[in-house]
Design a protein around this motif. Sequence first.
Motif, PDB file in Angstrom:
ATOM      1  N   SER A  33       0.827  -1.205   0.000  1.00  0.00           N
ATOM      2  CA  SER A  33       0.000   0.000   0.000  1.00  0.00           C
ATOM      3  C   SER A  33       0.863   1.258   0.000  1.00  0.00           C
ATOM      4  O   SER A  33       0.585   2.223  -0.724  1.00  0.00           O
ATOM      5  CB  SER A  33      -0.925  -0.004   1.222  1.00  0.00           C
ATOM      6  OG  SER A  33      -1.669   1.193   1.303  1.00  0.00           O
ATOM      7  N   THR A  34       1.931   1.251   0.798  1.00  0.00           N
ATOM      8  CA  THR A  34       2.834   2.406   0.871  1.00  0.00           C
ATOM      9  C   THR A  34       3.565   2.622  -0.447  1.00  0.00           C
ATOM     10  O   THR A  34       3.683   3.754  -0.937  1.00  0.00           O
ATOM     11  CB  THR A  34       3.855   2.203   2.008  1.00  0.00           C
ATOM     12  OG1 THR A  34       3.160   2.071   3.248  1.00  0.00           O
ATOM     13  CG2 THR A  34       4.812   3.381   2.088  1.00  0.00           C
ATOM     14  N   LEU A  35       4.062   1.530  -1.036  1.00  0.00           N
ATOM     15  CA  LEU A  35       4.824   1.646  -2.275  1.00  0.00           C
ATOM     16  C   LEU A  35       3.953   2.102  -3.444  1.00  0.00           C
ATOM     17  O   LEU A  35       4.432   2.773  -4.362  1.00  0.00           O
ATOM     18  CB  LEU A  35       5.485   0.309  -2.611  1.00  0.00           C
ATOM     19  CG  LEU A  35       6.568  -0.165  -1.632  1.00  0.00           C
ATOM     20  CD1 LEU A  35       7.088  -1.534  -2.030  1.00  0.00           C
ATOM     21  CD2 LEU A  35       7.714   0.840  -1.553  1.00  0.00           C
ATOM     22  N   ALA A 181      10.352   1.914   3.511  1.00  0.00           N
ATOM     23  CA  ALA A 181      11.241   3.032   3.186  1.00  0.00           C
ATOM     24  C   ALA A 181      12.485   2.547   2.440  1.00  0.00           C
ATOM     25  O   ALA A 181      12.980   3.229   1.534  1.00  0.00           O
ATOM     26  CB  ALA A 181      11.638   3.775   4.463  1.00  0.00           C
ATOM     27  N   SER A 182      12.983   1.375   2.801  1.00  0.00           N
ATOM     28  CA  SER A 182      14.173   0.828   2.148  1.00  0.00           C
ATOM     29  C   SER A 182      13.891   0.494   0.687  1.00  0.00           C
ATOM     30  O   SER A 182      14.709   0.773  -0.195  1.00  0.00           O
ATOM     31  CB  SER A 182      14.656  -0.423   2.889  1.00  0.00           C
ATOM     32  OG  SER A 182      15.038  -0.107   4.215  1.00  0.00           O
ATOM     33  N   VAL A 183      12.737  -0.116   0.420  1.00  0.00           N
ATOM     34  CA  VAL A 183      12.369  -0.441  -0.960  1.00  0.00           C
ATOM     35  C   VAL A 183      12.159   0.839  -1.755  1.00  0.00           C
ATOM     36  O   VAL A 183      12.610   0.960  -2.907  1.00  0.00           O
ATOM     37  CB  VAL A 183      11.099  -1.317  -1.000  1.00  0.00           C
ATOM     38  CG1 VAL A 183      10.654  -1.536  -2.449  1.00  0.00           C
ATOM     39  CG2 VAL A 183      11.341  -2.659  -0.317  1.00  0.00           C
ATOM     40  N   ARG A 184      11.494   1.802  -1.134  1.00  0.00           N
ATOM     41  CA  ARG A 184      11.251   3.082  -1.811  1.00  0.00           C
ATOM     42  C   ARG A 184      12.574   3.764  -2.166  1.00  0.00           C
ATOM     43  O   ARG A 184      12.731   4.329  -3.258  1.00  0.00           O
ATOM     44  CB  ARG A 184      10.388   3.978  -0.924  1.00  0.00           C
ATOM     45  CG  ARG A 184       9.865   5.219  -1.642  1.00  0.00           C
ATOM     46  CD  ARG A 184       8.774   5.907  -0.845  1.00  0.00           C
ATOM     47  NE  ARG A 184       9.241   6.331   0.467  1.00  0.00           N
ATOM     48  CZ  ARG A 184       8.796   5.827   1.628  1.00  0.00           C
ATOM     49  NH1 ARG A 184       7.873   4.898   1.634  1.00  0.00           N
ATOM     50  NH2 ARG A 184       9.254   6.269   2.781  1.00  0.00           N
ATOM     51  N   GLY A 198      22.666  -1.405  -2.907  1.00  0.00           N
ATOM     52  CA  GLY A 198      22.424  -2.140  -1.671  1.00  0.00           C
ATOM     53  C   GLY A 198      21.570  -1.366  -0.683  1.00  0.00           C
ATOM     54  O   GLY A 198      21.470  -0.138  -0.754  1.00  0.00           O
ATOM     55  N   VAL A 199      20.973  -2.095   0.247  1.00  0.00           N
ATOM     56  CA  VAL A 199      20.080  -1.505   1.245  1.00  0.00           C
ATOM     57  C   VAL A 199      20.886  -0.882   2.375  1.00  0.00           C
ATOM     58  O   VAL A 199      21.783  -1.519   2.930  1.00  0.00           O
ATOM     59  CB  VAL A 199      19.118  -2.566   1.815  1.00  0.00           C
ATOM     60  CG1 VAL A 199      18.255  -1.987   2.920  1.00  0.00           C
ATOM     61  CG2 VAL A 199      18.241  -3.131   0.697  1.00  0.00           C
ATOM     62  N   SER A 200      20.568   0.340   2.721  1.00  0.00           N
ATOM     63  CA  SER A 200      21.253   1.018   3.824  1.00  0.00           C
ATOM     64  C   SER A 200      20.631   0.610   5.157  1.00  0.00           C
ATOM     65  O   SER A 200      19.404   0.568   5.294  1.00  0.00           O
ATOM     66  CB  SER A 200      21.148   2.533   3.653  1.00  0.00           C
ATOM     67  OG  SER A 200      21.641   3.197   4.804  1.00  0.00           O
TER      68      SER A 200
END
Length: 348
Positions: A33-35, A181-184, A198-200
């Motif tokens: 939903s957020t994405l 937030a990471s995917v966004r 890469g993911v922070s």
Amino acid sequence: MRRLPIFFVLDVSESMIGEPLRRMEQGIEQIVSTLRQDPHSLETVFISLIAFAGKAKAITPLIDLVSFYPPKMPVGGGTALGEALDVLMEQIETKVEKTTYEKRGDWEPVVFLITDGKPTDNPSKAVQRWRTEFASRASMVAITLGTNADMQVLGQLTENVLALENSTEEDFRKFIEWVSASVRAQSQKVEVEGKTGGVSLEKAESSGMTVVDNVDTFAVTDPDFVVLTGKCSKNKKPYLLKYARSKTDGISFIKTQHFGLEGAFALDEGYFEWSSETTTQESVNTSALDGVPPCPQCGNPTSFAICECQRLLCLDSTGLATCPWCSKSLQFDMSGGGGNFDVNRGQG
């Protein structure tokens, strides 16, 4: 269009039943939903769900956000991490488009591996294959719910290991927000910068998680749950009884050897499709378990009768009953004078 593949590899073992599984289902819905509200994500993000218990399957193929429909999570006995990795690698190999001379392929996949327990299979071959063939082609974050996961194995898969040590609703909400937030952020990188990177983990600790920098020294606690599998004597369908370790005088850091009933859950035959064919050799004595619920399938007064085959079934009353596991006819006494006995634990 170059896609950004996001793989969620989710533990759906017995120990996840109840609140953890409900939160996981709602969490996936919230992430999607957020994405969907982010134009970068809506354009590039494709999601796949891989679930694993005693067996592993891709329950949602790689699909765009608009078409994604959150499935109901299964549950099974066992934690087949090695099989889950095999499924993940097969999905990356066959579903993620590679760059060729004619066209550019998908962006580097991002994997969120979420588990709450130790592997019940031998994942060593799958781990080695991931390290040699896939670690350079995908970015993985391993997240443990609690601290009972095998940190050594997770540390071999990725340097990005997080532990969600607290299990409150608020902690889980912040964890889901961090994943979203990471995917966004990854989708924005590929759109603006033309790379993933890469993911922070920079904001992970402010979201209630612990960054596990050294898996060798990370404390692993004793299991805090006992899960038992039974079958209804009327419809022969399975159910699970889940017990949580009791606290002493309300002090959370003092462990006891007693477990209080957390819930009884009716299941369908799909439980066995997701369960390992091997059985655990661990048992628990009924003296350590507090609470005997009625059968969640049929409402029989007790779900805690045990057959000579050492499996649980439900009973309506004292007298002759047929075991739904082995079909033996046995005489049961519900007067309460049978004393304590050992019962086989689920695989978790």
